[in-house]
Design an enzyme around this catalytic site. Structure first.
Site, mmCIF file in Angstrom:
data_model
loop_
_atom_site.group_PDB
_atom_site.id
_atom_site.type_symbol
_atom_site.label_atom_id
_atom_site.label_comp_id
_atom_site.label_asym_id
_atom_site.label_seq_id
_atom_site.Cartn_x
_atom_site.Cartn_y
_atom_site.Cartn_z
ATOM 1 N N TYR A 41 -17.067 5.332 7.904
ATOM 2 C CA TYR A 41 -15.629 5.052 7.953
ATOM 3 C C TYR A 41 -15.050 5.486 9.314
ATOM 4 O O TYR A 41 -14.364 4.702 9.981
ATOM 5 C CB TYR A 41 -14.935 5.793 6.805
ATOM 6 C CG TYR A 41 -13.431 5.776 6.865
ATOM 7 C CD1 TYR A 41 -12.708 4.600 6.677
ATOM 8 C CD2 TYR A 41 -12.717 6.952 7.114
ATOM 9 C CE1 TYR A 41 -11.319 4.595 6.730
ATOM 10 C CE2 TYR A 41 -11.330 6.950 7.167
ATOM 11 C CZ TYR A 41 -10.638 5.777 6.975
ATOM 12 O OH TYR A 41 -9.267 5.777 7.029
ATOM 13 N N LEU A 69 1.369 3.635 2.425
ATOM 14 C CA LEU A 69 2.213 3.741 3.615
ATOM 15 C C LEU A 69 3.087 2.497 3.761
ATOM 16 O O LEU A 69 4.271 2.592 4.106
ATOM 17 C CB LEU A 69 1.330 3.905 4.863
ATOM 18 C CG LEU A 69 2.051 3.876 6.202
ATOM 19 C CD1 LEU A 69 3.078 5.006 6.315
ATOM 20 C CD2 LEU A 69 1.048 3.968 7.365
ATOM 21 N N GLY A 129 0.851 -1.191 0.000
ATOM 22 C CA GLY A 129 0.000 0.000 0.000
ATOM 23 C C GLY A 129 0.883 1.236 0.000
ATOM 24 O O GLY A 129 2.115 1.158 -0.055
ATOM 25 N N LYS A 140 -13.372 3.073 12.197
ATOM 26 C CA LYS A 140 -11.965 3.213 12.589
ATOM 27 C C LYS A 140 -11.863 3.516 14.091
ATOM 28 O O LYS A 140 -10.974 3.013 14.770
ATOM 29 C CB LYS A 140 -11.291 4.334 11.782
ATOM 30 C CG LYS A 140 -11.097 4.032 10.304
ATOM 31 C CD LYS A 140 -10.074 2.930 10.024
ATOM 32 C CE LYS A 140 -8.654 3.388 10.164
ATOM 33 N NZ LYS A 140 -7.697 2.340 9.713
ATOM 34 N N ALA A 188 -6.945 -1.318 5.574
ATOM 35 C CA ALA A 188 -8.194 -0.616 5.899
ATOM 36 C C ALA A 188 -9.125 -0.678 4.696
ATOM 37 O O ALA A 188 -8.680 -0.846 3.565
ATOM 38 C CB ALA A 188 -7.913 0.847 6.234
HETATM 39 N N1 LIG Z 1 -5.158 7.353 2.640
HETATM 40 C C1 LIG Z 1 -5.433 8.332 3.494
HETATM 41 O O1 LIG Z 1 -5.593 9.493 3.100
HETATM 42 C C2 LIG Z 1 -5.490 8.047 4.969
HETATM 43 C C3 LIG Z 1 -5.765 9.105 5.866
HETATM 44 C C4 LIG Z 1 -5.812 8.824 7.241
HETATM 45 C C5 LIG Z 1 -5.591 7.541 7.700
HETATM 46 N N2 LIG Z 1 -5.350 6.539 6.804
HETATM 47 C C6 LIG Z 1 -5.117 5.183 7.306
HETATM 48 O O2 LIG Z 1 -3.782 4.848 6.995
HETATM 49 C C7 LIG Z 1 -3.680 3.449 6.685
HETATM 50 C C8 LIG Z 1 -2.888 3.247 5.395
HETATM 51 O O3 LIG Z 1 -3.486 3.954 4.321
HETATM 52 P P1 LIG Z 1 -2.903 3.863 2.840
HETATM 53 O O4 LIG Z 1 -3.287 5.135 2.156
HETATM 54 O O5 LIG Z 1 -1.478 3.431 2.881
HETATM 55 O O6 LIG Z 1 -3.819 2.684 2.263
HETATM 56 P P2 LIG Z 1 -3.573 1.712 0.994
HETATM 57 O O7 LIG Z 1 -2.556 2.287 0.084
HETATM 58 O O8 LIG Z 1 -4.917 1.393 0.439
HETATM 59 O O9 LIG Z 1 -2.931 0.435 1.664
HETATM 60 C C9 LIG Z 1 -3.689 -0.478 2.429
HETATM 61 C C10 LIG Z 1 -3.087 -1.830 2.262
HETATM 62 O O10 LIG Z 1 -3.843 -2.784 3.000
HETATM 63 C C11 LIG Z 1 -4.215 -3.869 2.144
HETATM 64 N N3 LIG Z 1 -5.508 -4.412 2.577
HETATM 65 C C12 LIG Z 1 -6.734 -3.883 2.390
HETATM 66 N N4 LIG Z 1 -7.674 -4.688 2.900
HETATM 67 C C13 LIG Z 1 -7.031 -5.765 3.416
HETATM 68 C C14 LIG Z 1 -7.453 -6.941 4.056
HETATM 69 N N5 LIG Z 1 -8.765 -7.193 4.254
HETATM 70 N N6 LIG Z 1 -6.516 -7.833 4.472
HETATM 71 C C15 LIG Z 1 -5.196 -7.596 4.248
HETATM 72 N N7 LIG Z 1 -4.728 -6.507 3.627
HETATM 73 C C16 LIG Z 1 -5.642 -5.595 3.203
HETATM 74 C C17 LIG Z 1 -4.292 -3.257 0.771
HETATM 75 O O11 LIG Z 1 -4.199 -4.237 -0.232
HETATM 76 P P3 LIG Z 1 -5.166 -4.205 -1.549
HETATM 77 O O12 LIG Z 1 -5.228 -2.769 -1.993
HETATM 78 O O13 LIG Z 1 -4.470 -5.119 -2.487
HETATM 79 O O14 LIG Z 1 -6.498 -4.679 -1.098
HETATM 80 C C18 LIG Z 1 -3.083 -2.328 0.817
HETATM 81 O O15 LIG Z 1 -1.893 -3.033 0.565
HETATM 82 C C19 LIG Z 1 -5.099 2.915 6.691
HETATM 83 O O16 LIG Z 1 -5.321 2.276 7.924
HETATM 84 C C20 LIG Z 1 -5.990 4.136 6.619
HETATM 85 O O17 LIG Z 1 -7.205 3.961 7.300
HETATM 86 C C21 LIG Z 1 -5.287 6.773 5.458
#
Ligand SMILES: NC(=O)c1ccc[n+]([C@@H]2O[C@H](COP(=O)([O-])OP(=O)(O)OC[C@H]3O[C@@H](n4cnc5c(N)ncnc54)[C@H](OP(=O)(O)O)[C@@H]3O)[C@@H](O)[C@H]2O)c1
Length: 286
Positions: free
Chosen positions: A123, A12, A10, A127, A58
């Site tokens: 959401y 992060l 992902g 969370k 997530a």
């Molecule tokens: N993005 C934002 O703006 C933001 C803001 C605040 C907080 N956050 C939090 O920060 C964290 C990381 O965000 P990110 O932007 O890095 O997200 P991301 O790029 O979507 O990465 C999430 C990773 O988790 C994997 N994943 C999703 N569902 C899963 C499951 N059921 N079992 C195992 N792996 C799974 C995804 O794989 P696939 O894609 O292959 O399913 C992906 O590799 C999350 O917890 C999010 O809630 C994000």
């Protein structure tokens, strides 16, 4: 240290794998672990015996969450409860990622960790519930709330990130409307990953806000992206009401890194400096 990362490809996760490389890293993608499968997840963790698990997984398509409650709570809440139980049973430190969307009051100054959450959408509720399970089940935990993430890998769950979307739309010559009444702190995942690495070393468990410094609206963020890259699209400001997204969003969700500051670790760049660094690393700056 042996550190297992969930969501390793992902946005992060990719930066975490790179920044933690001097540790023994077990990098698991969604293909290798399904956190909603509770028994399999326990087996995987029992097999690897990590000292630390970082959960970046997530379901975070915020508007889709409104209609997909089951999927949302499965990933963001029940799976997190299971992870917290496994980590507690096996003596593993759990690092869990959360969000500024747990807040949503009328406040107009940055939220500290001690402020009362008040999520406005599905959401955020899912969370926050995940956070509570971690806090109450797993003694040695870090809960990291962050906001507006962008990173070189792009969010796999969202098909890219805001910065790349803006640049693409501008290059396609399309008019671009961005909301100017939602204020946040965009955060570069590389800086967040570095801070998570530092926090793990401290052993000072608890709840932390970790974002870049300063604040802006999504509109201002877009304007600065174009200014830095040297693009001149037809950009205009719109309102949350006019934009009409399905999920309710807070007009102000800036986080103050108050607990990081207490540890002397709040040295993250301003959002503008971080953006410039990202754009340079992605090759968008000449
Ligand atoms: N993005 C934002 O703006 C933001 C803001 C605040 C907080 N956050 C939090 O920060 C964290 C990381 O965000 P990110 O932007 O890095 O997200 P991301 O790029 O979507 O990465 C999430 C990773 O988790 C994997 N994943 C999703 N569902 C899963 C499951 N059921 N079992 C195992 N792996 C799974 C995804 O794989 P696939 O894609 O292959 O399913 C992906 O590799 C999350 O917890 C999010 O809630 C994000």
């Amino acid at each position: 240290m042996k550190i297992l990362i969930i969501g390793a490809n992902g946005q992060l996760g990719t930066d975490l794998v790179r920044i933690l490389r001097h540790h023994q890293v077990i990098a698991l993608t969604h293909k290798e672990i399904e956190v909603c499968n509770h028994q399999e997840t326990r087996k995987i963790l029992e097999g690897h015996k990590p000292e630390v698990v970082v959960n970046t997984s997530a379901y975070h398509r915020v508007d889709l969450c409104e209609d997909h409650l089951e999927e949302t709570f499965k990933v963001n809440t029940y799976a997190v409860r299971n992870l917290a139980e496994i980590c507690q049973d096996l003596g593993i430190v759990l690092v869990h990622l959360s969000t500024d969307y747990v807040f949503g009051s009328e406040k107009k100054s940055p939220y500290r960790e001690k402020d009362l959450p008040n999520p406005l959408n599905v959401y955020g509720v899912s969370k926050l519930a995940g956070e509570y399970f971690v806090r109450h089940i797993c003694q040695r935990h870090f809960i990291i709330r962050t906001s507006g993430l962008y990173g070189v890998a792009g969010a796999s769950g969202k098909g890219g990130n805001f910065v790349e979307l803006m640049i693409r739309l501008a290059k396609e010559g399309r008019p671009i409307k961005v909301v100017s009444d939602q204020i946040l702190t965009p955060t570069y995942t590389k800086e967040l990953a570095k801070k998570i690495a530092q926090l793990i070393e401290t052993g000072q468990y608890g709840l932390y806000h970790v974002t870049n410094n300063g604040q802006c609206s999504w509109y201002e963020f877009a304007r600065v992206i174009f200014e830095l890259v040297g693009l001149h699209p037809d950009l205009s400001a719109t309102t949350t009401e006019e934009f009409g997204a399905k999920a309710k969003r807070s007009p102000y969700s800036v986080l103050e890194n108050a607990n990081l500051r207490k540890l002397g670790l709040d040295d993250l760049s301003s959002w503008r400096e971080a953006l410039e660094q990202y754009l340079r690393e992605k090759g968008h700056l000449k």
